[in-house]
Design an enzyme around this catalytic site. Structure first.
Site, short mmCIF file in Angstrom:
data_model
loop_
_atom_site.label_atom_id
_atom_site.label_comp_id
_atom_site.label_asym_id
_atom_site.label_seq_id
_atom_site.Cartn_x
_atom_site.Cartn_y
_atom_site.Cartn_z
CE LYS A 240 76.64 69.64 69.45
NZ LYS A 240 75.10 70.14 69.92
CG ASP B 173 74.94 72.76 72.45
OD1 ASP B 173 74.75 73.81 72.93
OD2 ASP B 173 74.75 72.59 71.20
CE LYS C 54 72.81 76.04 70.59
NZ LYS C 54 72.93 74.45 70.56
CG ASP D 161 65.26 81.97 82.50
OD1 ASP D 161 65.03 82.96 83.19
OD2 ASP D 161 64.78 81.03 82.26
CB THR E 228 75.08 79.06 62.29
OG1 THR E 228 74.48 77.75 62.94
CG2 THR E 228 76.26 79.31 63.00
NE ARG F 135 72.29 66.67 60.26
CZ ARG F 135 71.67 67.70 60.03
NH1 ARG F 135 70.46 67.66 59.58
NH2 ARG F 135 72.18 68.95 60.04
#
Ligand code: C5P
Length: 240
Positions: free
Chosen positions: A34, A62, A64, A67, A117, A208
């Site tokens: 990703k 990714d 996002k 618009d 989230t 991570r």
């Protein structure tokens, strides 16, 4: 041949060399890499080229996008040359914007982000969205799928409700995944990989816990082995 684990490693790296190194280490074990906003805005298509490598790993861009439809469609066309396997668009951009991305990239799985989230019920009220997060997630999931999205991002806790809303055949992608014993960092709502998969997730986003490990390749291999054990030898589902 062993299939790779349905995990998207978030390559949130400060520079291309680090991203490429992580990619090479984890690619034998996971299905997907990703690339997020930070890496893509800094390095553009080079970010994709330097992580993709010779092995057939999926690239999840990714970005996002959020618009007006013409701009979302144009932005999707602009990334066509890097051939992303998955690309995110905010469901809240609306039906026409999602359709524009789907039309611009017919060979890419357009993935709609439902509710970030990081947002809670109070945040939604503040921005004028009525009702609890769980209602908004279901509403946005249904809207996005009707507009042609074939994937959805949601929290592990929402997966079961979203699956009930959209049925099978839609790739459900969950961030906020932490193997047992790992720090949750800034993720407010976390689940273990096994919990997320058994709730119905198809692809787990893990950053991570893998990239922050002393040996990211070993961490990815351990996660893949763990998932394989808990699936009792069943082959992993196709990620898309
Ligand atoms: O390091 P960690 O496992 O928390 O990384 C999670 C990745 O998923 C990050 O790239 C983050 O931007 C992304 N993400 C998230 N929550 C969302 C959507 C994306 O954590 N709702």
């Amino acid at each position: 041949m062993t299939s790779r684990a349905p995990v998207a490693v978030a390559l949130d790296a400060p520079d291309l060399n680090t991203a490429a190194q992580w990619a090479a280490q984890v690619t034998p074990h996971v299905s997907t890499l990703k690339i997020g906003l930070e890496l893509y805005l800094r390095f553009g298509p080079d970010a994709v080229a330097s992580v993709r490598g010779p092995r057939g790993v999926d690239v999840f861009l990714d970005l996002k996008l959020h618009d007006i439809p013409a701009t979302v469609g144009g932005a999707a066309k602009a990334v066509a040359k890097v051939r992303p396997n998955l690309l995110t668009v905010h469901a809240a951009a609306g039906t026409a914007a999602i359709q524009a991305a789907v039309e611009a990239l017919p060979d890419t799985t357009i993935v709609a982000v439902t509710v970030l989230t990081s947002l809670g019920d109070g945040d939604l009220e503040q921005i004028g969205m009525a009702g609890p997060v769980s209602d908004a997630v279901r509403r946005l999931a249904a809207l996005a799928v009707a507009a042609g999205a074939r994937g959805l991002v949601c929290s592990p806790r929402e997966v079961a409700a979203v699956r009930a809303e959209v049925g099978p055949g839609i790739t459900l992608i969950t961030p906020g995944v932490r193997p047992a014993g790992h720090a949750s960092h800034d993720q407010a709502r976390v689940a273990t990989p096994q919990e997320a998969l058994s709730a119905g997730a198809d692809l787990l986003v893990v950053g991570r816990p893998i990239t922050g490990a002393a040996d990211p390749g070993a961490a990815a291999a351990a996660l893949a082995a763990d998932l394989r054990r808990s699936a009792r030898g069943a082959p992993f589902p196709e990620s898309r």
